[in-house]
Design a protein around this motif. Structure first.
Motif, mmCIF file in Angstrom:
data_model
loop_
_atom_site.group_PDB
_atom_site.id
_atom_site.type_symbol
_atom_site.label_atom_id
_atom_site.label_comp_id
_atom_site.label_asym_id
_atom_site.label_seq_id
_atom_site.Cartn_x
_atom_site.Cartn_y
_atom_site.Cartn_z
ATOM 1 N N PHE B 26 47.825 37.399 38.633
ATOM 2 C CA PHE B 26 48.549 38.425 37.886
ATOM 3 C C PHE B 26 50.013 38.384 38.304
ATOM 4 N N THR B 27 50.855 38.995 37.488
ATOM 5 C CA THR B 27 52.280 38.977 37.812
ATOM 6 C C THR B 27 52.757 40.371 38.169
ATOM 7 N N LEU B 28 53.665 40.383 39.107
ATOM 8 C CA LEU B 28 54.389 41.601 39.473
ATOM 9 C C LEU B 28 55.850 41.174 39.453
ATOM 10 N N GLY B 29 56.629 41.662 38.480
ATOM 11 C CA GLY B 29 58.005 41.195 38.356
ATOM 12 C C GLY B 29 57.990 39.703 38.092
ATOM 13 N N SER B 30 58.716 38.934 38.924
ATOM 14 C CA SER B 30 58.769 37.489 38.680
ATOM 15 C C SER B 30 57.806 36.727 39.582
ATOM 16 N N GLU B 31 57.079 37.462 40.425
ATOM 17 C CA GLU B 31 56.175 36.769 41.342
ATOM 18 C C GLU B 31 54.768 36.716 40.776
ATOM 19 N N GLU B 32 54.082 35.633 41.148
ATOM 20 C CA GLU B 32 52.712 35.491 40.684
ATOM 21 C C GLU B 32 51.758 35.624 41.877
ATOM 22 N N TYR B 33 50.743 36.425 41.706
ATOM 23 C CA TYR B 33 49.805 36.709 42.795
ATOM 24 C C TYR B 33 48.400 36.271 42.420
ATOM 25 N N GLY B 34 47.587 36.084 43.430
ATOM 26 C CA GLY B 34 46.190 35.775 43.175
ATOM 27 C C GLY B 34 45.285 36.611 44.075
ATOM 28 N N VAL B 35 44.198 37.117 43.489
ATOM 29 C CA VAL B 35 43.197 37.820 44.307
ATOM 30 C C VAL B 35 41.846 37.165 44.089
ATOM 31 N N ASP B 36 41.042 37.228 45.089
ATOM 32 C CA ASP B 36 39.686 36.685 45.047
ATOM 33 C C ASP B 36 38.937 37.281 43.840
ATOM 34 N N ILE B 37 38.438 36.427 42.996
ATOM 35 C CA ILE B 37 37.804 36.896 41.752
ATOM 36 C C ILE B 37 36.580 37.764 42.062
ATOM 37 N N LEU B 38 35.964 37.514 43.205
ATOM 38 C CA LEU B 38 34.762 38.279 43.543
ATOM 39 C C LEU B 38 35.059 39.748 43.806
ATOM 40 N N LYS B 39 36.334 40.067 44.018
ATOM 41 C CA LYS B 39 36.699 41.473 44.238
ATOM 42 C C LYS B 39 37.022 42.189 42.934
ATOM 43 N N VAL B 40 37.096 41.407 41.853
ATOM 44 C CA VAL B 40 37.506 41.999 40.575
ATOM 45 C C VAL B 40 36.282 42.404 39.778
ATOM 46 N N GLN B 41 36.268 43.661 39.342
ATOM 47 C CA GLN B 41 35.128 44.129 38.563
ATOM 48 C C GLN B 41 35.382 43.944 37.080
ATOM 49 N N GLN B 99 33.496 48.910 49.245
ATOM 50 C CA GLN B 99 32.527 49.799 48.613
ATOM 51 C C GLN B 99 33.159 50.888 47.759
ATOM 52 N N ARG B 100 34.376 50.625 47.299
ATOM 53 C CA ARG B 100 35.018 51.579 46.427
ATOM 54 C C ARG B 100 35.498 50.863 45.182
ATOM 55 N N VAL B 101 35.770 51.662 44.165
ATOM 56 C CA VAL B 101 36.329 51.102 42.946
ATOM 57 C C VAL B 101 37.744 51.650 42.822
ATOM 58 N N VAL B 102 38.703 50.760 42.621
ATOM 59 C CA VAL B 102 40.094 51.173 42.536
ATOM 60 C C VAL B 102 40.737 50.447 41.354
ATOM 61 N N GLY B 103 41.569 51.170 40.615
ATOM 62 C CA GLY B 103 42.294 50.540 39.523
ATOM 63 C C GLY B 103 43.703 50.187 39.987
ATOM 64 N N MET B 104 44.204 49.017 39.558
ATOM 65 C CA MET B 104 45.510 48.559 40.021
ATOM 66 C C MET B 104 46.319 48.155 38.787
ATOM 67 N N VAL B 105 47.460 48.825 38.579
ATOM 68 C CA VAL B 105 48.286 48.503 37.417
ATOM 69 C C VAL B 105 49.241 47.388 37.796
ATOM 70 N N VAL B 106 49.295 46.325 36.975
ATOM 71 C CA VAL B 106 50.205 45.193 37.231
ATOM 72 C C VAL B 106 50.950 44.879 35.935
ATOM 73 N N ASP B 107 51.919 43.966 36.028
ATOM 74 C CA ASP B 107 52.695 43.628 34.837
ATOM 75 C C ASP B 107 51.890 42.834 33.825
ATOM 76 N N GLY B 108 51.020 41.977 34.334
ATOM 77 C CA GLY B 108 50.223 41.210 33.389
ATOM 78 C C GLY B 108 49.210 40.365 34.131
ATOM 79 N N VAL B 109 48.094 40.063 33.466
ATOM 80 C CA VAL B 109 47.082 39.195 34.059
ATOM 81 C C VAL B 109 47.221 37.835 33.397
ATOM 82 N N SER B 110 47.284 36.755 34.212
ATOM 83 C CA SER B 110 47.466 35.443 33.602
ATOM 84 C C SER B 110 46.129 34.767 33.346
#
Lengths: 686, 169
Positions: B26-41, B99-110
């Motif tokens: 996903f992008t935040l500003g001009s940076e591109e980030y990656g998170v472990d897909i297994l953490k994404v619901q 063990q929690r569910v959290v929503g995270m707002v980002v600029d965009g998912v690639s």
């Protein structure tokens, strides 16, 4: 192929604990003077089931000990042993011990072998000691442990269908041989058919065994635990005394007992309906309502997590249905008649579904009340008082979550009633009251809440003593304080009027904890008392913790929920009612009371209020005896809301006790009035 | 409401210990980030969020995620990016962490990328906007550079104020 027997353990323990409870309840019903036939049967059945289950699962300690209790019960059932207070007491202690053994077995801990032995001896003494006069000739069926036998003579006659239940007599014989030196004599029944006619799956063999061992009878008997119901088993000591005449009559007694059981079983099978009526008639009315229901109900065991899952799903369904309804309202009724009627039908069904699912979590309050007869019994004996416990409305249902939390406060209150309220028999007689005091537990539904009352006919609260005690604790009390105010002092931390501290109560922790627990459940406590005639504690609780009656209010663009139980009134104040104190604080005069005014706009950071206080709505709320007025924009409506936890995914928030989901799918926060009132108090103090 | 309904993380199985790991970028500003897909619901569009008074600005509030109350944080506000617009393209990554569910707002998912062990370099001292403590490595794929974030550690850190800690009370 190995069967993992351990997976049945949980069910066994659940059932056994229930049976132990049932046993205890029945024991408390035993009346020393009256005919106890059915009650004794109940106890016997409970003990027998525990023993059977325990033996099956290999919990030898439980099975072994329960066997002794069962033997005594068997004698009582057969009328060979009179019931007296001592025996009841002994059996109560034994029932406790059975529970203790079950706990030890469940947690795979060491059990209290010493206590087992002590109680076992006591049980055997009760058996051999004083048999009923009608049966003087009947010998002690269980040889005393002190006269330990040098061995046992065992007559083992398996039933023909022994093999069909998967039992192997040879395995038992092999295990017996491990206990000592075994001599066996094989025999056959006289009715044994010719070899050609024999059924390969039937057992015709029988054994006469002589076992030289140091092992006790219980150890020997235990080996037969699996087949006990499928054989004729006679175990006699090989000692010199054992050979004497009385022992020979033991089988006769056993046969008599067996015959009795058969008769009872036949009667139960033949006329189930008739069977229930006498039980019902013989017991207090409350039990009568409950028992047939228990017998006729077909029920299944479901884990609460499944029910909670169901409740959550239904909650979601309700929300979806509500948004569907809202959407449908915007449609032209002419073109969408069928859709609209289907939506209406859905609403109806959803509501009923929700009610039904909610009711599965409701339990009768009896599950709390049932622990008290025993407690009262023990406590009264320890304090040398005579107390009768009366329960009314045990069938009143409330949510399991409330039931779980109400037990401890109630226990405390009942204990207080007996310790402080009820006088000693002499004092009571002197005061012209019956020697036996009465503590009444009453439960009833009242206006969507449950009301629980703990009343005693004891000495009541002493106004003067409470005031003196409060003053000595440094609490200021006016001489003309109202009774209600004086009684409320009892709920202050560290307060106890008991002249001396007993191990039952009087340490001054308690009433404040009781009050706090009840408040945390959203309930209220009040006390009333007449000196010399008794005291009554009344507790009001919500039926469930999952749903709250709420008032939805608007503050700016946000919607919040106020729990209706804390709302006192809503008003639109006149300008003269609003006064400001200093720079910050504002108060509003409501019928000669000045209440702090909390502007929710400012409190929640919505910006300046659009309107002056006199143009907006004030809601007066009350918590912990203090009132505050909340200023908000609009009252939107009143509805039942399902409480959702904020903590499961987020964290606890000050000022909010939870959240709920509105009809349109939005989340609304539920205000924590207690916290709001407290913060108003803190602001005032600062 | 839902833009894309990602497969539940657990369904993908955990048999990928040695195999290349998958990251949601996903992008935040001009940076591109990656998170472990297994953490994404799942991934959702940004939709009505109920504001919670008296919380930091980056906590947007709570939403109703099929009956459960889920907090939403705006990473753009948290990391003080210049722009934080809410429009039809704004997305929320629903995470399943601790063990929690959290929503995270980002600029965009690639997209979802597979990275093998040799494509992941150790984390440098600098960790972009997120802070180096939460960066587990840098992933490279062609000309792209991904900042790989230990999202579980980040979301349960005290500075996110999402979890009750003794210090908060």
């Amino acid at each position: 192929m190995a069967i993992d027997i351990a997976r049945f353990h949980q069910a066994f323990f659940e059932e056994s604990f229930e049976r132990a409870d049932a046993m205890e309840q029945a024991l408390l019903q035993l009346d020393v003077s009256a005919d106890n036939g059915e009650v004794v049967n109940d106890i016997f059945r409970a003990a027998h089931s525990i023993k059977g289950g325990a033996a099956t699962f290999g919990f030898a300690a439980v099975a072994g000990f329960t066997h002794h209790l069962e033997t005594l019960l068997d004698r009582i059932r057969a009328g060979q042993r009179a019931v007296d207070a001592g025996v009841v007491e002994l059996m109560l202690r034994s029932a406790d011990h059975v529970r203790g053994l079950l706990v030890a077995a469940r947690d795979t801990r060491e059990h209290d072998a010493e206590l087992s032995a002590t109680l076992q001896r006591a049980l055997q003494a009760a058996l051999s000691g004083d048999a009923a006069p009608a049966d003087v000739a009947a010998p002690s069926p269980m040889p005393d442990v002190s006269a330990r036998a040098s061995g046992w003579s065992i007559s083992f006659i398996p039933a023909p269908d022994l093999f069909r239940s998967g039992n192997d007599p040879l395995r038992i014989l092999r295990e017996l041989a491990e206990l000592g030196t075994l001599r066996s004599e094989l025999g056959f029944a006289t009715t044994t058919p010719a070899f050609a006619d024999m059924d390969a799956e039937s057992c015709y063999a029988r054994w006469q065994l002589q076992l030289q061992t140091q092992a006790g009878e219980s150890e020997v008997r235990e080996l037969f635990a699996w087949v006990e119901d499928e054989c004729e088993l006679r175990i006699e000591a090989l000692t010199a005394q054992a050979a004497t005449a009385p022992m020979a009559s033991a089988p006769a007694v056993e046969q008599a007992v067996a015959a009795l059981v058969d008769v009872a079983a036949d009667a139960a099978q033949a006329k189930p309906a008739d069977k229930i009526v006498p039980i019902a008639a013989a017991r207090p009315a409350s039990v009568a309502v409950k028992n047939p229901a228990a017998a006729l109900d077909s029920s299944i065991r479901v884990s609460t997590s499944k029910i909670d899952g169901l409740i959550n799903l239904v909650g979601e369904l309700v929300i979806t249905q509500a948004s569907l309804s809202q959407f449908a309202q915007g449609l032209d009724p002419l073109g969408h008649e069928r859709l609209l009627s289907a939506v209406q039908q859905l609403e109806h069904t959803t509501r009923r579904l929700q009610e039904t699912v909610m009711s599965t979590r409701m339990l009768p309050i009896d599950s709390v009340f049932s622990r008290f007869p025993r407690m009262v019994h023990d406590l009264a004996a320890r304090l040398n008082k005579q107390v009768r416990l009366q329960t009314v409305g045990e069938g009143t249902e409330l949510d399991k979550s409330v039931i779980e939390k109400i037990g401890d406060p109630l226990t405390h209150l009942v204990r207080n009633s007996i310790d402080h309220g009820i006088e000693s028999p002499e004092d009571r007689l002197r005061a012209g009251k019956p020697a036996q005091g009465t503590v009444t537990l009453r439960a009833a539904h009242q206006a969507g809440q449950i009301m629980i009352e703990i009343a005693d006919d004891g000495r009541g609260l002493s106004r003067q003593r409470i005031i003196d005690k409060a003053r000595s604790n440094g609490i200021a009390v006016a001489d003309n304080a109202s009774d209600a105010d004086v009684w409320n002092l009892i709920f202050a931390p560290g307060f106890s009027t008991a002249a001396e501290v007993t191990d039952v109560s009087g340490r001054g922790v308690g009433m404040d904890v009781v009050k706090r627990n009840i408040l945390s459940l959203g309930g209220q406590v009040e006390l009333s008392s007449v000196e010399g005639a008794g005291a009554t504690v009344r507790i009001r609780l919500p039926l469930t913790l999952a749903i709250v009656d709420g008032m939805s209010v608007a503050v700016g663009d946000d919607i919040y929920i106020l729990p209706l139980s804390s709302v006192v009134e809503c008003l639109q104040p006149a300008t003269v009612q609003i006064r400001s104190i200093g720079h910050e604080a504002t108060v509003v005069a409501v019928r000669s009371e000045y209440l702090p005014l909390i502007d929710l706009h400012r409190c929640f950071g919505v910006g300046a209020p659009a309107r002056a206080p006199q143009d907006s709505i004030l809601v007066v709320v009350e918590a912990e005896g203090r009132k505050v007025a909340l200023q908000l924009d609009e009252l939107l409506g009143q509805q039942q809301v399902v409480i959702k936890s904020l903590e499961s995914n987020y964290r606890r928030l000050r000022a909010f006790s939870g959240a709920t989901i509105l009809g349109d799918g939005r989340v609304a926060l539920i205000l924590d009035i207690v916290e709001l009132v407290r913060s108003a108090g803190r602001a005032a103090a600062a | 409401m839902t833009l894309a309904h990602a497969t539940a993380a657990q369904d993908r199985g955990a048999a990928t210990a040695e195999a290349p790991r998958e990251f949601l970028t996903f992008t935040l500003g001009s940076e591109e980030y990656g998170v472990d897909i297994l953490k994404v619901q799942e991934i959702r569009g940004y939709d009505t969020v109920t504001r919670i008074p008296d919380t930091p600005a980056f906590i947007k509030g709570v939403i109703n995620l099929r009956g459960t109350i889920v907090p939403v944080v705006d990473m753009r506000l948290k990391f003080r990016l210049e722009q934080a617009d809410y429009n039809v393209f704004t997305v929320m990554i629903i995470l399943n962490v601790a063990q929690r569910v959290v929503g995270m707002v980002v600029d965009g998912v690639s997209d979802v990328l597979q990275l093998s062990a040799e494509q992941i370099c150790p984390a440098p001292e600098l960790g972009g906007a997120v802070g180096s403590r939460f960066v587990t490595g840098i992933g490279t794929l062609d000309a792209r550079m991904l900042i790989l974030v230990d999202i579980e550690k980040l979301m349960s850190s005290p500075e996110m104020a999402l979890v009750d800690t003794a210090a908060l009370h």
